[in-house]
Design a protein around this motif. Structure first.
Motif, PDB file in Angstrom:
ATOM      1  N   ARG A  43       0.864  -1.108  -0.164  1.00  0.00           N
ATOM      2  CA  ARG A  43      -0.063  -0.136  -0.059  1.00  0.00           C
ATOM      3  C   ARG A  43       0.912   1.322  -0.053  1.00  0.00           C
ATOM      4  O   ARG A  43       1.896   1.350   0.492  1.00  0.00           O
ATOM      5  N   ALA A  44       0.424   2.365  -0.565  1.00  0.00           N
ATOM      6  CA  ALA A  44       1.035   3.606  -0.590  1.00  0.00           C
ATOM      7  C   ALA A  44       0.104   4.329  -0.109  1.00  0.00           C
ATOM      8  O   ALA A  44      -1.200   4.740  -0.539  1.00  0.00           O
ATOM      9  N   ASP A  45       0.443   4.925   1.128  1.00  0.00           N
ATOM     10  CA  ASP A  45      -0.417   6.065   2.116  1.00  0.00           C
ATOM     11  C   ASP A  45      -0.016   7.448   1.744  1.00  0.00           C
ATOM     12  O   ASP A  45       1.072   7.726   2.003  1.00  0.00           O
ATOM     13  N   LYS A  46      -1.036   8.041   1.455  1.00  0.00           N
ATOM     14  CA  LYS A  46      -0.592   9.532   1.202  1.00  0.00           C
ATOM     15  C   LYS A  46      -0.650  10.237   2.532  1.00  0.00           C
ATOM     16  O   LYS A  46      -1.209  10.146   3.525  1.00  0.00           O
ATOM     17  N   LYS A  47       0.648  10.564   2.926  1.00  0.00           N
ATOM     18  CA  LYS A  47       0.555  11.700   4.157  1.00  0.00           C
ATOM     19  C   LYS A  47       1.275  12.852   4.084  1.00  0.00           C
ATOM     20  O   LYS A  47       2.574  12.781   3.742  1.00  0.00           O
ATOM     21  N   GLY A  48       0.490  13.755   4.189  1.00  0.00           N
ATOM     22  CA  GLY A  48       1.034  15.129   4.040  1.00  0.00           C
ATOM     23  C   GLY A  48       1.418  15.299   2.454  1.00  0.00           C
ATOM     24  O   GLY A  48       0.489  14.805   1.568  1.00  0.00           O
TER      25      GLY A  48
END
Ligand SMILES: Cc1cc2nc3c(=O)[nH]c(=O)nc-3n(C[C@H](O)[C@H](O)[C@H](O)COP(=O)(O)OP(=O)(O)OC[C@H]3O[C@@H](n4cnc5c(N)ncnc54)[C@H](O)[C@@H]3O)c2cc1C
Length: 397
Positions: A140-145
């Motif tokens: 998974r690739a989680d958008k963080k900022g």
């Protein structure tokens, strides 16, 4: 294929690749297999012969060549050394072609420069629990900022440990944790934090290129690393599969080259080897084997060349690429096996290339889409429908 169907440039390109294959590439092939070392010296030869990055458009430093041009070079090289043929595949097709089709200007320039300097990019899709069912990936690739943070494990990644540029596919989630689709991210080994090569697979053949496990542990990249943006599960995945059609044609070509090399060795030996007071090619049983091998080779070559031609100006046609890979990979295994038989006990010796060819060619009904799954692709295209693959049906995948 009738050579007259090739342009003068293509005939010259083919001759250049054949010369390289017959000389230094043949001389190194057994050693590459035995030492399991990536043939960096062959990469230099390919660079000098301008067989790397041929398909990269001229404005990025390439030659703007078509898929058939690449196929001609790959076929010639693979007849001597499948590992070198695969390097030609992955520096002309696969990840680099996806970046050239979908990437930003900045990404295209960076990827082109790396490939033309000799880097073989890695394409990272397969996971321990998501092989044929690539949709089932859990990376998974989680958008963080203003960053994406990737976590997961990829395995059987060709070039893991030697490749610098990686195109990594993951399920993308926005800041609220909502799933957006499958996206492809660029990362550079030794520069991108959190990209770790954790194992080299002990492979049956094709031993000069590592197959690796890659762990992504909080791999941190900016949004500018996204090449294939997530646009819903089907769209991101469709882009990935469209680009992959070039890789499939490339894989089929390596199998074709190995089979052609083995066939020519058998043809030559069948004249030299005498038993019962005559060359073994005077026995009709062996003549028919040679005839069948040559028929299969011609049919495979026609499928591969046509699939390559179908992609001029874009990517090869999905149906033609799948048909070419299924037929060529299965035929190549048969042809190499028959060629080995021509040599009797000698064919079973590691002093001749046949046993290496038999190990190398076995891969091509597996990697890049198995023969079974590609038959599903063919059937789906013929029937003009998505065939349900999961118990719940495709639409819920
Ligand atoms: C040498 C090598 C290099 C590779 N390089 C790469 C790479 O660079 N990057 C990458 O991402 N991956 C790579 N792969 C992985 C490759 O793409 C996968 O191995 C392939 O997609 C099959 O997945 P799997 O091995 O998990 O087999 P599985 O999906 O577990 O399949 C097991 C068996 O079930 C059959 N099967 C599965 N689903 C169906 C179905 N719906 N209908 C009928 N039969 C089915 C398969 O055909 C197979 O025979 C490589 C593999 C090899 C061997």
């Amino acid at each position: 294929m009738n050579p007259s169907a090739l342009s003068p440039d293509q005939i010259e390109l083919q001759a250049r690749a054949r010369e390289l294959a017959a000389g230094p590439v043949t001389r190194r092939a057994a050693e590459v297999d035995r030492t399991e070392q990536y043939p960096w010296d062959n990469v230099e030869l390919l660079k000098d012969a301008r067989l790397i990055g041929m398909t990269i458009p001229k404005q990025y430093g390439g030659q703007g060549k078509g898929w058939l041009d690449a196929v001609l070079a790959i076929e010639a090289l693979s007849s001597a050394c499948a590992v070198t043929g695969r390097i030609a595949v992955e520096t002309n097709m696969g990840a680099i072609s996806a970046v050239m089709a979908y990437g930003s200007e900045e990404q295209k320039k960076m990827a082109a420069d790396m490939v033309l300097a000799g880097d073989k990019p890695a394409i990272c899709i397969t996971e321990p629990d998501a092989g044929s069912d690539a949709n089932g990936m859990t990376t998974r690739a989680d958008k963080k900022g203003n960053r994406y943070v990737l976590n997961g494990r990829k395995h059987w990644i060709t070039g893991g440990g030697v490749s610098r540029l990686h195109l990594i596919f993951a399920k993308v989630y926005d800041e609220k944790g909502t799933f957006e689709g499958i996206g492809g991210f660029l990362a550079i080994r030794d520069e991108t934090k959190g990209l770790k090569i954790t194992k080299r697979e002990p492979t049956m053949g094709l031993r000069g290129i590592p197959e690796a496990v890659i762990d992504l542990e909080d791999m941190d990249v900016p949004p500018s690393a996204l090449v294939i943006p997530p646009r819903g599960l089907k769209k991101g995945f469709a882009d990935l599969m469209t680009a992959y059609n070039s890789q499939r044609v490339g894989a089929a070509t390596v199998a074709l080259g190995i089979a052609d090399g083995a066939y020519r060795l058998a043809l030559d030996w069948s004249e030299k080897r005498h038993q019962f007071g005559r060359p073994i090619n005077e026995f009709q049983g062996l003549q028919w084997k040679l005839a069948d091998m040559s028929i299969r080779l011609s049919a495979a070559r026609a499928l591969v060349y046509n699939a390559a031609r179908s992609g001029e100006g874009g990517f090869p046609d999905m149906l033609m690429a799948a048909q070419a890979k299924v037929f060529t990979s299965e035929s190549a295994i048969q042809i190499v096996n028959e060629a080995l038989q021509f040599f009797g006990a000698r064919g079973y010796s590691r002093e001749l290339p046949l046993e290496r060819m038999a190990r190398d060619v076995r891969m091509f009904t597996i990697g890049g889409g198995t023969a079974e799954v590609l038959r599903n692709v063919v059937a789906g295209a013929l029937l003009k429908k998505k065939l349900p693959q999961t118990r719940d049906g495709w639409d819920k995948a």
